[in-house]
Design a protein around this motif. Structure first.
Motif: not given
Length: 263
Positions: A214-218
């Motif tokens: 997973l990659v983080t969002r704003e």
């Protein structure tokens, strides 16, 4: 002598002292699950004995922790420049919906809810013990939605995992004891759990949920950039909706690895 006490104490932090453990119904009565528990406590006992012979207590240095990789279908590597910030065992449920008019339709995932338990020191010092924890933890019932420590360990809560909406897995690592950040995420990549992964609670499940990157969002804080879900145990639904209710949950456990961009 003092350092030996520290070693033993650190290892006992992943042992549950009480003989009255909250096993999942019938789980510990099955040979496979009994073997899982036997292997865990046997390894723990060996490490306690070895720790008594050490001249110095092990240092919980996350530089020594190595993210598990499925050699058959590896997830993309951690992005360059990121460092490991935290490792947790997640213990909770995967949620699903099912068609009530089409028994052959597959269940649809609608997210998950889990409590996260601090396993950073175990990951850096005893990785073989860490690998066993998701499956071992799955053999014990959660006594509440926010169980203070992870059975059969004394790992303390380090956060919570939930879905802000159907497409945003979220991790809140801000607790009374530490402030590690907040991470709304999006899926970057997925890989089926390796062959031989735990079937599920009591050995009656349908397999382990996929490994994820997973990659983080704003909106992420604490410099958190990437999250990996690995060494999953349980959580998969049946293949079809035949005989299933409109909504249901499946218990699971997994390792979660959190990576940050250094300031």
């Amino acid at each position: 002598m003092f350092s030996k006490v520290l070693v033993t104490s650190a290892l006992c932090a992943v042992a549950f002292a009480s003989p009255f453990l909250p096993y999942s119904q019938q789980a510990a009565q099955r040979p496979a699950e009994m073997q899982v528990l036997s292997d865990y406590f046997s390894m723990l006992g060996q490490k306690v004995q070895a720790g008594r012979q050490m001249s110095e207590a092990p240092v919980c240095n996350l530089d020594n922790a190595v993210l598990p990789v499925d050699s058959a279908a590896p997830l993309p590597p951690v992005s360059e420049g990121l460092t490991l910030k935290h490792v947790a065992i997640g213990r909770g449920i995967q949620n699903y919906t099912c068609s009530q008019t089409n028994a052959t339709a597959p269940p649809v995932s609608i997210g998950a809810v889990a409590t996260l338990y601090n396993a950073s020191c175990v990951a850096s010092t005893y990785p073989d013990l860490l690998t066993l924890l998701p499956n071992v933890a799955l053999q014990f019932n959660l006594t509440s939605d926010d169980q203070a420590t992870l059975s059969p360990s004394y790992l303390a809560i380090s956060g919570h995992h939930y879905f802000a909406n159907t497409t945003t897995p979220t991790f809140n690592l801000d607790t009374a004891s530490q402030d590690l950040g907040f991470a709304p995420c999006s899926k970057n990549n997925t890989s089926l759990a390796p062959t031989g992964s735990p079937a599920g609670q009591g050995g009656q499940g349908h397999g382990s949920v996929a490994w994820l990157k997973l990659v983080t969002r704003e909106g992420a804080t604490g410099n958190l950039e990437e999250v990996y879900r690995v060494n999953t145990a349980g959580g998969n639904p049946p293949a079809t909706c035949a005989g299933m209710p409109a909504t249901f949950e499946v218990q699971y456990a997994a390792e979660y690895w959190f990576f940050e961009k250094p300031s």
